[in-house]
Structure formats: structure tokens, C-alpha cells
Design an enzyme around this catalytic site. Structure first.
Site, PDB file in Angstrom:
ATOM      1  N   GLY A 177      49.932  29.156 -36.665  1.00 12.42           N
ATOM      2  CA  GLY A 177      49.100  27.886 -36.390  1.00 12.42           C
ATOM      3  C   GLY A 177      49.964  26.841 -36.066  1.00 12.42           C
ATOM      4  CG  ASN A 178      48.470  22.530 -36.913  1.00 14.78           C
ATOM      5  OD1 ASN A 178      48.963  22.150 -37.902  1.00 14.78           O
ATOM      6  ND2 ASN A 178      47.130  23.096 -36.953  1.00 14.78           N
ATOM      7  CB  VAL A 181      48.223  23.728 -41.131  1.00  9.87           C
ATOM      8  CG1 VAL A 181      47.865  24.753 -42.297  1.00  9.87           C
ATOM      9  CG2 VAL A 181      47.077  22.900 -40.677  1.00  9.87           C
ATOM     10  N   GLY A 182      51.330  24.125 -41.264  1.00 15.47           N
ATOM     11  CA  GLY A 182      52.895  24.818 -41.638  1.00 15.47           C
ATOM     12  C   GLY A 182      53.414  24.257 -42.882  1.00 15.47           C
ATOM     13  CD  GLU A 199      55.908  34.203 -35.648  1.00 15.66           C
ATOM     14  OE1 GLU A 199      56.144  33.415 -34.581  1.00 15.66           O
ATOM     15  OE2 GLU A 199      56.669  34.941 -36.076  1.00 15.66           O
ATOM     16  CB  CYS A 233      51.821  29.856 -29.413  1.00 13.96           C
ATOM     17  SG  CYS A 233      52.216  31.427 -29.225  1.00 13.96           S
TER      18      CYS A 233
HETATM   19  P1  NAD Z   1      43.911  26.844 -36.548  1.00  7.96           P
HETATM   20  O1  NAD Z   1      43.086  25.462 -36.368  1.00  7.96           O
HETATM   21  O2  NAD Z   1      42.962  28.149 -36.513  1.00  7.96           O
HETATM   22  O3  NAD Z   1      44.731  26.769 -37.894  1.00  7.96           O
HETATM   23  C1  NAD Z   1      45.328  27.977 -38.184  1.00  7.96           C
HETATM   24  C2  NAD Z   1      44.880  28.221 -39.836  1.00  7.96           C
HETATM   25  O4  NAD Z   1      45.327  27.418 -40.666  1.00  7.96           O
HETATM   26  C3  NAD Z   1      43.328  28.733 -39.838  1.00  7.96           C
HETATM   27  O5  NAD Z   1      43.427  30.042 -40.444  1.00  7.96           O
HETATM   28  C4  NAD Z   1      42.779  27.493 -40.578  1.00  7.96           C
HETATM   29  O6  NAD Z   1      42.001  27.907 -41.610  1.00  7.96           O
HETATM   30  C5  NAD Z   1      44.241  27.177 -41.440  1.00  7.96           C
HETATM   31  N1  NAD Z   1      44.262  25.487 -41.954  1.00  7.96           N
HETATM   32  C6  NAD Z   1      43.873  24.944 -40.901  1.00  7.96           C
HETATM   33  N2  NAD Z   1      44.067  23.670 -41.744  1.00  7.96           N
HETATM   34  C7  NAD Z   1      44.494  23.704 -43.134  1.00  7.96           C
HETATM   35  C8  NAD Z   1      44.867  23.049 -43.981  1.00  7.96           C
HETATM   36  N3  NAD Z   1      44.580  21.528 -44.122  1.00  7.96           N
HETATM   37  N4  NAD Z   1      45.146  23.762 -45.094  1.00  7.96           N
HETATM   38  C9  NAD Z   1      45.206  25.069 -45.203  1.00  7.96           C
HETATM   39  N5  NAD Z   1      45.074  25.792 -44.091  1.00  7.96           N
HETATM   40  C10 NAD Z   1      44.485  25.116 -43.012  1.00  7.96           C
HETATM   41  O7  NAD Z   1      44.634  27.042 -35.526  1.00  7.96           O
HETATM   42  P2  NAD Z   1      45.756  25.874 -34.625  1.00  7.96           P
HETATM   43  O8  NAD Z   1      46.662  25.249 -35.790  1.00  7.96           O
HETATM   44  O9  NAD Z   1      44.926  24.640 -34.104  1.00  7.96           O
HETATM   45  O10 NAD Z   1      46.608  26.760 -33.738  1.00  7.96           O
HETATM   46  C11 NAD Z   1      47.210  26.218 -32.801  1.00  7.96           C
HETATM   47  C12 NAD Z   1      48.620  26.084 -32.792  1.00  7.96           C
HETATM   48  O11 NAD Z   1      48.986  27.407 -33.359  1.00  7.96           O
HETATM   49  C13 NAD Z   1      49.386  25.738 -31.681  1.00  7.96           C
HETATM   50  O12 NAD Z   1      50.512  24.797 -32.077  1.00  7.96           O
HETATM   51  C14 NAD Z   1      50.033  27.247 -31.391  1.00  7.96           C
HETATM   52  O13 NAD Z   1      51.097  26.795 -30.582  1.00  7.96           O
HETATM   53  C15 NAD Z   1      50.305  27.842 -32.550  1.00  7.96           C
HETATM   54  N6  NAD Z   1      50.285  29.206 -32.565  1.00  7.96           N
HETATM   55  C16 NAD Z   1      51.485  29.757 -32.630  1.00  7.96           C
HETATM   56  C17 NAD Z   1      51.670  31.119 -32.405  1.00  7.96           C
HETATM   57  C18 NAD Z   1      52.765  31.920 -32.672  1.00  7.96           C
HETATM   58  O14 NAD Z   1      53.017  33.017 -32.527  1.00  7.96           O
HETATM   59  N7  NAD Z   1      53.799  31.100 -32.751  1.00  7.96           N
HETATM   60  C19 NAD Z   1      50.471  31.988 -31.924  1.00  7.96           C
HETATM   61  C20 NAD Z   1      49.197  31.321 -31.922  1.00  7.96           C
HETATM   62  C21 NAD Z   1      49.263  29.898 -32.003  1.00  7.96           C
END
Ligand code: NAD
Length: 528
Positions: A177-178, A181-182, A199, A233
Site C-alpha cells: 500500500g502507500n 500507512v507503511g 511493498e 504501483c
Molecule cells: P489501500 O487504501 O487499500 O491501503 C492498503 C491497506 O492498508 C488496506 O488493507 C487498508 O485497509 C490499510 N490501511 C489503510 N489505512 C490504514 C491505517 N490508517 N491504518 C492501518 N491500515 C490502514 O491501498 P493504497 O495505499 O491506496 O494503495 C495504493 C498504494 O499502494 C500506491 O502507493 C501503490 O504504489 C502501492 N502499491 C504498491 C504495490 C507494490 O507491490 N509495491 C502494489 C500495489 C500498490
């Protein structure tokens, strides 16, 4: 744990507890069990293909063929690979030995970590959730999955559920994810010292060199960028090219957009939609202050933004301040490869870097002078499909990796194993007190010697061992004899590369600083 305690737990606690209990039975350790689970997962994906594709059609307007092509086929391949190679991946891995360990068993034993938490994202929900799960199962772990049954329970929900899950103790957290949150994930993981794989994303640059076939380059870029409506991503985030190429790049991209998605992408089954209105608004706001060269059509109620190319974009433009993650493609002009390298290095390390050029030397130079999670020359996205390559970010684009054996290793503990025999005690004399100069001479010889077990090296080593055994048997006490022998061995085995240097060291010790002048002597070359 008694029934009452279990009943009073939250849904998330229960899921983790169930997975932990199942893991502790030890059944996920057997390779047969892991293979059976992987095959079950494969069957599940195949049997549910239609429903998976329908779900993604509703979410992202993905075409029916798009989901197998870009998500589930890759997963099937990953499972087949794991099933085929698991025995080899999980086997003890012998490592090189030194003179100190010549008669020991020295190896790495991959072992399961325990309970892995997999948190997936929405853009390729199957690939980013089931992909890490394959690695977790192959490595013998239990896993709790958080996207969307006993050893691998699924907890669905949003932020609240994820935060509740994160309070639990895991043995690894695999988050996609982003980056914002990471950081929350890492903070939660730190409380239990849990290792994490992040990731993440970022702005993946795409440099198009003047020395390249523009028609092919732009076709590949258009495919990589507008697939899944830019919500990939590793999509090329922006293009860097020389000013004289910009118009031709725009023309070629425009031609390919039309070829792929027709004159009217709103009606094209292969062109997707933005996931929701929040992201739609975010993307529309990114257009502010930039010049649209192609596209720009949009419809909020349908979450539609057409394939859009922006020209003469400045580095400080809004669209350059965050990962785009949508169908907007800015073009920035640079004077050439040198400026492109500088531009890339001035920013956070991206998840992917794309270089289009017919000049192999330039490609290698750009790879050597930049850093990114992965790099592809003359194509986009395709490194994701190569299971033998580690897939993951570096710096701001993430940490850790997966795919194929890399996923297995990432979700295993690679345990260093040294098995000695209670024999050859004379060899150990050099490390036992009382410490003496001649014992140190022996220690230096054995510790600093790196043995190359090539055929010549093996013969020399054998000869050495014979000499050494003779010394042990005779157990001479004379220091002169030992030193002479040690020197003889040096002459025999090394090139006698002798270097000497002086090093000044200031070492702070509590309140005092101790000034040392060290005399370094290296009397053995590193090769036999
Ligand atoms: P998303 O909004 O689905 O969030 C990812 C996860 O984090 C979800 O399961 C969500 O429930 C959880 N989450 C969200 N906010 C949270 C919080 N405050 N506390 C705890 N958990 C929380 O997805 P996203 O972040 O919008 O995804 C897009 C991002 O992910 C982009 O930056 C994209 O580049 C990246 N991405 C990376 C890869 C990779 O393989 N490197 C793959 C896909 C997406």
C-alpha cells in the site's frame, strides 16, 4: 487458553490466535502439507476465476480477460513454481567453509517464522494478497490475510480492523500500500520487534533516449501506463526526454492510446475506471497548472478519466509532488541522460525505473548511477512477471521483496547452522587461555585464510591438512618450530602479498579518549 477467554477476544484477536494455535501444532512444517495447501489455493483460483473477474469488473471496470492476464495467471505460475521447487528451497543450503570449519557441517536451514500478517491493497487485490500468501505457505508459516479458515484466516474490513490486527503479535507483517500507512505498520510492528516487508509505491521515472525506436518505446510505455487506468504501483509515473523529442513522443503515445482503447475509451471494454471518487478528485486536482496535450476528458459520476498526456511539465508542478497512480502521464524535458540521472537521483528512490535506449552502454551506465526497486530497459512492468527476480522497493519505495524463491526466503528465517564434532580438540588450543604469541600466529593463519575450494585449492588444502595433522600428532612445544611451520605454510599457500600500514584511531572510552596508532600487517593474500 480457556473457552471464556477466547470468546471475550475481538474478531481480529481470534483470527490471530487460531492461526498461532494451528502453527504451533507443527503441521505447516511438513513439505507435503505446504504443497497440498498450495495446490488447494491453485484449485480455488481456477474454480473461482469467473467470480474474481466479475468482482474486479465491478470495482475497476477491468475487462474479463484483463484479470487472468494481469493477476491470476501470474499467481498460478507462482504456485506451480513453488510446488515444483519447494523441496530444493527448503533443503539445508551448504555454505563455504574456512580452515576453522573444514571438518564441520556448515549450512543455512530455512525455517518458518510463525504467523505472517498479509495486508493487501485494492489495485491488484489478488496479486498483492495471494502473492505474498504463496510465499508464506511455501515457507511453512501460518498467515492472517487482511484484504477483503483455520491456518490462513481472512479478516475483512478497513482501517479500524487493520489497526486492531496490528495490535496483535505476528512473526512477520507483509504490507502492500502507500508509504503513509507503511509508517503506521512499522510503528505497530516495532512494539513486538516484528520484521516487516513494505511493498510501497512512488514515482517511477521513464527515460526515453534519443537513440531508440520511438514507435516501439511509446507503444510499450502507453501499455504500461494506462493499464488498470494507471493504478499500477510500477506504472511509469512520468517521462523524461530531450525537448526535440517531446512532440514525437506525444504523437506516438496518442497513436497507441487510440489503437489500444479506440477513439472513445469510455466505450472500450479494456479501459478501466478510477477506484472511487476520492481518488478521482485527487487526480483531477493534480492536473492543476499543467498543460494537457492529449486527453483530459473526465466524468466524476462514472469515475472516468481518459488517458491523459501532459507536456512541458515543470519539476515543481503539482502532478510531480506525489505518486500519480492514475492515467495522467507528464512529460518533462531534460538535456540528455546526464540530466535525467541527476533528476532521478535528486528524488526518492522509485519502485521501478524504465530506460528506453538502443545504446547498451547507456543502459548499463544509468543502472550503475541510479537506484530503484527494480529496473527494466526497453519495456515496462515486465520484471513483475519474472519469478526469478526479486520484486520490491528500496528506500521510500519499500523494503523486502517477494516472487518465487525470494518470497520463500523473505518469509523464512535463514538459520545459520554449525555442527561440530567433539573431536580434534588440539585444533582449538589456539583459542583457549593461556594466550601466547605462537597460538596467535596459528589463529591468524586459520582465521584470515579464505579457502577457494577450486580443484587446485582442494589439493593444496589436502596437503595442508596432512602437514597440520602431522604437527598435531607430534604436538611440538617449541615456539620456534611452530612459527617456522606457520611461515612455511604461508609461503606454501599464499602469494606472500605483504602490506603494512599505520592507522591512527581515536577511540572514546567513557570519559577518556584513547589515542592509538595501529600498525596493520597483512601477511596473507586472500587467495590460495
Ligand atoms: P489501500 O487504501 O487499500 O491501503 C492498503 C491497506 O492498508 C488496506 O488493507 C487498508 O485497509 C490499510 N490501511 C489503510 N489505512 C490504514 C491505517 N490508517 N491504518 C492501518 N491500515 C490502514 O491501498 P493504497 O495505499 O491506496 O494503495 C495504493 C498504494 O499502494 C500506491 O502507493 C501503490 O504504489 C502501492 N502499491 C504498491 C504495490 C507494490 O507491490 N509495491 C502494489 C500495489 C500498490
Amino acid at each position: 487458553m480457556n473457552d471464556f477467554l477466547f470468546r471475550s477476544m475481538s474478531r481480529e484477536q481470534k483470527a490471530v490466535e487460531r492461526a498461532r494455535k494451528a502453527f504451533l501444532t507443527g503441521r505447516s512444517q511438513s513439505l507435503e502439507y505446504r504443497i497440498t495447501q498450495l495446490k488447494n489455493l491453485l484449485r480455488f483460483i481456477r474454480e473461482r476465476q469467473k467470480e474474481i473477474a466479475e468482482g474486479l469488473k465491478k470495482d475497476l471496470r477491468r475487462s474479463e480477460c484483463g484479470t487472468p492476464l494481469y493477476e491470476t495467471l501470474g499467481l498460478e505460475n507462482e504456485i506451480n513454481l513453488a510446488v515444483r521447487n519447494l523441496k530444493e528451497w527448503a533443503a539445508p543450503r551448504p555454505v563455504s567453509k574456512s580452515m576453522m570449519t573444514i571438518s564441520d557441517q556448515v549450512y543455512i536451514q530455512p525455517e518458518p517464522l510463525g504467523v505472517v500478517l498479509v495486508i493487501g491493497a485494492w489495485n491488484y487485490p489478488w496479486a498483492v494478497t495471494i502473492g505474498p500468501l504463496i510465499g508464506a505457505i511455501a515457507a511453512g508459516n501460518a498467515a492472517v490475510i487482511k484484504p477483503s479458515e483455520e491456518l490462513y484466516p481472512v479478516v475483512t474490513g478497513g482501517v479500524t480492523e487493520t489497526q486492531e490486527l496490528l495490535k496483535q503479535r505476528f512473526d512477520h507483517i507483509f504490507y502492500t500500500g502507500n508509504g503513509t500507512v507503511g509508517k503506521i505498520i512499522m510503528e505497530a510492528a516495532a512494539k513486538h520487534l516484528t520484521p516487516t516487508t513494505l511493498e510501497l509505491g512512488g514515482k517511477s521515472p521513464c527515460y526515453i533516449d534519443s537513440n531508440c525506436d520511438l514507435a516501439i518505446a511509446c507503444r510499450r510505455v502507453a501499455w504500461g501506463k494506462f493499464l488498470n487506468c494507471g493504478q499500477t504501483c510500477i506504472a511509469p509515473d512520468y517521462i523524461l526526454c530531450e525537448p526535440s523529442m517531446q512532440d514525437r513522443v506525444i504523437e506516438e503515445l496518442k497513436k497507441n492510446i487510440k489503437d489500444f482503447y479506440t477513439e472513445d475509451p469510455t466505450k472500450c471494454l479494456d479501459y478501466g475506471r478510477i477506484i472511487n471518487q476520492r481518488h478521482f478528485k485527487r487526480l483531477m486536482a493534480l492536473l492543476e497548472g499543467s498543460t494537457i496535450a492529449v486527453g483530459g476528458e473526465n466524468n466524476e459520476s462514472d469515475c472516468y478519466i481518459g488517458p491523459t498526456i501532459l507536456r512541458d511539465v515543470k519539476p515543481d508542478a503539482k502532478v510531480m509532488q506525489e505518486e500519480i497512480f492514475g492515467p495522467l502521464l507528464p512529460i518533462l524535458t531534460v538535456s540528455g541522460a546526464d540530466e535525467a540521472i541527476k533528476f532521478i537521483n535528486q528524488r526518492e528512490k522509485p519502485l521501478a525505473l524504465y530506460i528506453f535506449s538502443s545504446d547498451d552502454k547507456l543502459i548499463k551506465r544509468m543502472i550503475a548511477e541510479t537506484s530503484s526497486g527494480g529496473v527494466v530497459a526497453n519495456d515496462c512492468l515486465m520484471h513483475f512477471s519474472v519469478s526469478s527476480l526479486p520484486f520490491g522497493g528500496v528506500g521510500n519505495s519499500g523494503m523486502g521483496c517477494y516472487h518465487g524463491k525470494h518470497g520463500f526466503d523473505n518469509l523464512s528465517h535463514l538459520r545459520g547452522c554449525l555442527i561440530k564434532k567433539l573431536k580434534m580438540e588440539n585444533v582449538n588450543k589456539m583459542r583457549y587461555p593461556p594466550h601466547t604469541v605462537d597460538k596467535l600466529g596459528w589463529a591468524r593463519f586459520f582465521i584470515l585464510k579464505h579457502v577457494d575450494f577450486g580443484s587446485l585449492g582442494r589439493m593444496m588444502l589436502l596437503a595442508l591438512m596432512v602437514i597440520f595433522a602431522a604437527v598435531i600428532v607430534q604436538a611440538p612445544n617449541s615456539m620456534e618450530f611452530n612459527m617456522a611451520l606457520s611461515n612455511a605454510l604461508c609461503a606454501f599457500t599464499a602469494d606472500m602479498a605483504y602490506t603494512e600500514s599505520k592507522v591512527n584511531l581515536n577511540i572514546p572510552l567513557w570519559n577518556e579518549e584513547v589515542k592509538l596508532v595501529l600498525r596493520l600487517e597483512t601477511c596473507f593474500d586472500e587467495t590460495v
